[in-house]
Design a protein around this motif. Structure first.
Motif, PDB file in Angstrom:
ATOM      1  N   LEU A  89       3.818 -11.839   5.752  1.00 60.52           N
ATOM      2  CA  LEU A  89       4.185 -12.284   4.404  1.00 60.52           C
ATOM      3  C   LEU A  89       3.201 -11.785   3.358  1.00 60.52           C
ATOM      4  CD1 LEU A  89       5.275 -15.970   5.182  1.00 60.52           C
ATOM      5  CD2 LEU A  89       6.756 -14.033   4.584  1.00 60.52           C
ATOM      6  N   ASP A  90       1.927 -11.695   3.725  1.00 58.35           N
ATOM      7  CA  ASP A  90       0.934 -11.227   2.764  1.00 58.35           C
ATOM      8  C   ASP A  90       1.150  -9.752   2.434  1.00 58.35           C
ATOM      9  OD1 ASP A  90      -1.475 -12.099   1.296  1.00 58.35           O
ATOM     10  OD2 ASP A  90      -2.451 -10.496   2.414  1.00 58.35           O
ATOM     11  N   THR A  91       1.602  -8.983   3.418  1.00 56.37           N
ATOM     12  CA  THR A  91       1.920  -7.579   3.149  1.00 56.37           C
ATOM     13  C   THR A  91       3.180  -7.449   2.296  1.00 56.37           C
ATOM     14  OG1 THR A  91       0.937  -6.988   5.289  1.00 56.37           O
ATOM     15  CG2 THR A  91       2.342  -5.352   4.251  1.00 56.37           C
ATOM     16  N   ARG A  92       4.133  -8.357   2.545  1.00 55.22           N
ATOM     17  CA  ARG A  92       5.400  -8.324   1.794  1.00 55.22           C
ATOM     18  C   ARG A  92       5.219  -8.804   0.364  1.00 55.22           C
ATOM     19  NH1 ARG A  92      10.435  -5.932   1.858  1.00 55.22           N
ATOM     20  NH2 ARG A  92      12.013  -7.372   1.024  1.00 55.22           N
ATOM     21  N   PHE A  93       4.429  -9.852   0.209  1.00 51.62           N
ATOM     22  CA  PHE A  93       4.217 -10.426  -1.127  1.00 51.62           C
ATOM     23  C   PHE A  93       2.715 -10.506  -1.405  1.00 51.62           C
ATOM     24  CE2 PHE A  93       8.023 -12.360   0.778  1.00 51.62           C
ATOM     25  CZ  PHE A  93       9.007 -11.944  -0.121  1.00 51.62           C
ATOM     26  N   PRO A  94       2.073  -9.398  -1.746  1.00 50.44           N
ATOM     27  CA  PRO A  94       0.614  -9.407  -1.939  1.00 50.44           C
ATOM     28  C   PRO A  94       0.174 -10.270  -3.115  1.00 50.44           C
ATOM     29  CG  PRO A  94       1.569  -7.309  -2.642  1.00 50.44           C
ATOM     30  CD  PRO A  94       2.663  -8.068  -1.962  1.00 50.44           C
ATOM     31  N   GLU A  95       1.060 -10.477  -4.075  1.00 43.48           N
ATOM     32  CA  GLU A  95       0.653 -11.279  -5.236  1.00 43.48           C
ATOM     33  C   GLU A  95       0.466 -12.753  -4.890  1.00 43.48           C
ATOM     34  OE1 GLU A  95       5.133 -11.095  -5.024  1.00 43.48           O
ATOM     35  OE2 GLU A  95       3.440  -9.686  -4.890  1.00 43.48           O
ATOM     36  N   TRP A  96       0.959 -13.174  -3.753  1.00 42.27           N
ATOM     37  CA  TRP A  96       0.808 -14.585  -3.358  1.00 42.27           C
ATOM     38  C   TRP A  96      -0.613 -14.884  -2.812  1.00 42.27           C
ATOM     39  CZ3 TRP A  96       5.911 -15.990  -0.252  1.00 42.27           C
ATOM     40  CH2 TRP A  96       6.996 -15.912  -1.144  1.00 42.27           C
ATOM     41  N   HIS A  97      -1.296 -13.849  -2.343  1.00 43.18           N
ATOM     42  CA  HIS A  97      -2.623 -14.032  -1.740  1.00 43.18           C
ATOM     43  C   HIS A  97      -2.558 -15.099  -0.633  1.00 43.18           C
ATOM     44  CE1 HIS A  97      -4.284 -11.542  -4.920  1.00 43.18           C
ATOM     45  NE2 HIS A  97      -3.721 -12.329  -5.812  1.00 43.18           N
ATOM     46  N   LEU A  98      -1.514 -14.968   0.189  1.00 44.37           N
ATOM     47  CA  LEU A  98      -1.239 -16.001   1.174  1.00 44.37           C
ATOM     48  C   LEU A  98      -2.330 -16.081   2.248  1.00 44.37           C
ATOM     49  CD1 LEU A  98       0.869 -18.112   1.919  1.00 44.37           C
ATOM     50  CD2 LEU A  98       2.029 -16.407   3.322  1.00 44.37           C
ATOM     51  N   GLU A  99      -2.800 -14.906   2.719  1.00 42.47           N
ATOM     52  CA  GLU A  99      -3.810 -14.912   3.783  1.00 42.47           C
ATOM     53  C   GLU A  99      -5.113 -15.551   3.303  1.00 42.47           C
ATOM     54  OE1 GLU A  99      -5.538 -11.849   7.194  1.00 42.47           O
ATOM     55  OE2 GLU A  99      -4.311 -11.092   5.524  1.00 42.47           O
ATOM     56  N   TYR A 100      -5.480 -15.260   2.056  1.00 40.65           N
ATOM     57  CA  TYR A 100      -6.701 -15.861   1.513  1.00 40.65           C
ATOM     58  C   TYR A 100      -6.560 -17.378   1.413  1.00 40.65           C
ATOM     59  CZ  TYR A 100     -10.038 -17.380  -2.020  1.00 40.65           C
ATOM     60  OH  TYR A 100     -11.012 -18.068  -2.698  1.00 40.65           O
ATOM     61  N   ARG A 101      -5.406 -17.848   0.971  1.00 39.88           N
ATOM     62  CA  ARG A 101      -5.208 -19.295   0.826  1.00 39.88           C
ATOM     63  C   ARG A 101      -5.178 -19.999   2.176  1.00 39.88           C
ATOM     64  NH1 ARG A 101      -0.604 -19.691  -4.011  1.00 39.88           N
ATOM     65  NH2 ARG A 101      -1.898 -18.685  -5.619  1.00 39.88           N
ATOM     66  N   ASN A 154      -6.687 -18.957   4.988  1.00 37.06           N
ATOM     67  CA  ASN A 154      -8.050 -18.983   5.533  1.00 37.06           C
ATOM     68  C   ASN A 154      -8.949 -19.961   4.780  1.00 37.06           C
ATOM     69  OD1 ASN A 154      -7.478 -17.022   7.474  1.00 37.06           O
ATOM     70  ND2 ASN A 154      -7.979 -15.338   6.088  1.00 37.06           N
ATOM     71  N   THR A 155      -8.653 -20.186   3.503  1.00 35.11           N
ATOM     72  CA  THR A 155      -9.506 -21.056   2.695  1.00 35.11           C
ATOM     73  C   THR A 155      -9.132 -22.519   2.850  1.00 35.11           C
ATOM     74  OG1 THR A 155      -9.766 -19.268   1.090  1.00 35.11           O
ATOM     75  CG2 THR A 155     -10.368 -21.501   0.378  1.00 35.11           C
ATOM     76  N   TYR A 156      -7.823 -22.817   2.844  1.00 33.32           N
ATOM     77  CA  TYR A 156      -7.391 -24.207   2.782  1.00 33.32           C
ATOM     78  C   TYR A 156      -6.827 -24.749   4.095  1.00 33.32           C
ATOM     79  CZ  TYR A 156      -7.738 -23.178  -2.197  1.00 33.32           C
ATOM     80  OH  TYR A 156      -8.194 -22.811  -3.423  1.00 33.32           O
ATOM     81  N   LEU A 157      -6.129 -23.909   4.885  1.00 33.95           N
ATOM     82  CA  LEU A 157      -5.455 -24.429   6.063  1.00 33.95           C
ATOM     83  C   LEU A 157      -6.448 -24.981   7.086  1.00 33.95           C
ATOM     84  CD1 LEU A 157      -2.851 -24.918   7.590  1.00 33.95           C
ATOM     85  CD2 LEU A 157      -3.020 -22.597   8.542  1.00 33.95           C
ATOM     86  N   LYS A 158      -7.535 -24.256   7.319  1.00 37.84           N
ATOM     87  CA  LYS A 158      -8.526 -24.730   8.289  1.00 37.84           C
ATOM     88  C   LYS A 158      -9.167 -26.025   7.825  1.00 37.84           C
ATOM     89  CE  LYS A 158      -9.587 -20.198  10.214  1.00 37.84           C
ATOM     90  NZ  LYS A 158     -10.606 -19.158  10.435  1.00 37.84           N
ATOM     91  N   THR A 159      -9.405 -26.123   6.515  1.00 33.82           N
ATOM     92  CA  THR A 159      -9.968 -27.365   5.981  1.00 33.82           C
ATOM     93  C   THR A 159      -9.015 -28.532   6.200  1.00 33.82           C
ATOM     94  OG1 THR A 159     -11.155 -26.096   4.297  1.00 33.82           O
ATOM     95  CG2 THR A 159     -10.911 -28.466   3.926  1.00 33.82           C
ATOM     96  N   ILE A 160      -7.726 -28.295   5.987  1.00 33.94           N
ATOM     97  CA  ILE A 160      -6.722 -29.352   6.192  1.00 33.94           C
ATOM     98  C   ILE A 160      -6.662 -29.760   7.659  1.00 33.94           C
ATOM     99  CG2 ILE A 160      -4.250 -29.872   6.084  1.00 33.94           C
ATOM    100  CD1 ILE A 160      -4.107 -28.036   3.629  1.00 33.94           C
TER     101      ILE A 160
END
Length: 365
Positions: free
Chosen positions: A318-330, A332-338
């Protein structure tokens, strides 16, 4: 006056560069090695302080290590060329005592201890080829497997298992010293591998307390060797699983649990070793009723599998398909914390519910 050179003392003194040479009679060599080693290190520190460049300290340390190695190699060559019964000076009659080429007990011990710094070589020197080969393969084979697993998995967690290598090295050293003492006492040495010793211990239904103590350095291994399979397996899974999960979820805040588990397993193994042979040991699991929680274990494995699919397959696609979403960064930043927060909150609620139930049962009685 008679002076006899103690080779072993000279070897250990030379861990301070030059001290061993000075003790062995090479006073000029000893002073030169000492001044070059520590003088170069001191000069590099002064240059680093004057220029605010830390690279000088690194260069000084490298130079110190090189000089230390050269000093040690030079001393070893000197000691190996020196006759074992080497004496210097004049005897009470005023004549120089003769030099003998007969290998003394001190010389035999020195050669075995020196060669045993590489596991197995000391045993080779005594003619124990099979026993030395078992130590050599155990040490370097374990090292090779750990390096292979670290390289294949790209996980630094396997580097923690390198703590087993000093245990193998120390056991090999003490075993070589024990056998050379037996040899000097006139005993006939039997060339048996470690595995043959293990089988010999099993023939009369006994386990080696020394080997059990050494295996206790790795969580669960000592318990399993003593026949406590359930307890040992749980401790091993708890230790390795904790390392894997904490490394996967980057739970650095909980890494203090790793030494706690290790010390618990170590002292548990030592207590079992002390009781072995005096009273029957019960294979009591660390976590009681573990089989009753198979549902929770299955749910955890299912959640871990889903996390891998989402984090390593779905999110990158999905991050490759929609780079403007910055999905991988989000992620890695938030999912592990949750995930970590949910686990901590769920564990806390479970403990609170368990304490309330225990209090209710106590009140009902």
């Amino acid at each position: 006056m008679q002076y006899q050179l103690n080779k072993l003392r000279a070897f250990f003194l030379n861990f301070i560069p030059g001290a061993g040479h000075y003790y062995a009679g090479g006073k000029i060599r000893g002073v030169v090695y000492f001044l070059i080693s520590f003088g170069g290190l001191f000069l590099s520190v002064l240059l680093a302080l004057a220029s605010n460049e830390d690279e000088f300290i690194g260069i000084g340390l490298v130079g110190f290590i090189l000089m230390w190695g050269l000093s040690m190699l030079h001393l070893l060559i000197t000691l190996l060329r020196t006759p074992n019964s080497h004496t210097t000076g004049l005897s009470a009659e005023g004549s120089t005592p003769p030099l003998t080429q007969v290998r003394s007990a001190e010389g035999e011990r020195f050669h075995v201890i020196l060669l045993s710094f590489i596991p197995g070589l000391g045993h080779f020197h005594m003619g124990l080829m099979q026993r030395g080969l078992s130590f050599l393969i155990s040490f370097f084979g374990f090292m090779t497997v750990m390096l292979f697993l670290t390289g294949v998995t790209s996980s630094s967690a396997f580097l923690l298992l390198f703590g087993v290598l000093p245990v193998i090295w120390l056991y090999s050293m003490f075993d070589a010293v024990h056998h050379v003492h037996r040899k000097l006492a006139g005993e006939v040495l039997v060339d048996r591998t470690l595995f043959e010793d293990l089988e010999a211990g099993r023939e009369d239904g006994r386990r080696s307390k020394v080997l059990a103590t050494l295996l206790s350095a790795f969580p669960g291994a000592g318990q399993m060797y003593l026949g406590l399979q359930k307890r040992g397996l749980q401790l091993m899974l708890l230790f390795l699983g904790s390392i894997y999960v904490m490394d996967l979820l980057r739970l650095s805040v909980l890494f203090f649990l790793i030494p706690v588990i290790w010390f618990y397993s170590l002292f548990d193994g030592l207590q079992l070793v002390s009781r072995y042979g005096r009273e029957p040991l019960q294979d009591k699991p660390v976590v009681e009723g573990f089989m009753n929680h198979q549902g929770w274990l299955g749910a955890g494995l299912l959640a871990l599998g889903l996390y891998y699919i989402v984090a390593n397959v779905a999110v990158p696609a999905l991050d490759t398909r929609f780079p403007e979403w910055h999905l991988e960064y989000r992620v890695n930043t938030y999912l592990k914390t949750i995930i970590v927060s949910v686990l901590l909150i769920g564990g806390g609620l479970k403990l609170l519910m368990g304490s309330k139930n225990n209090a209710g049962k106590a009140g009902g009685k």
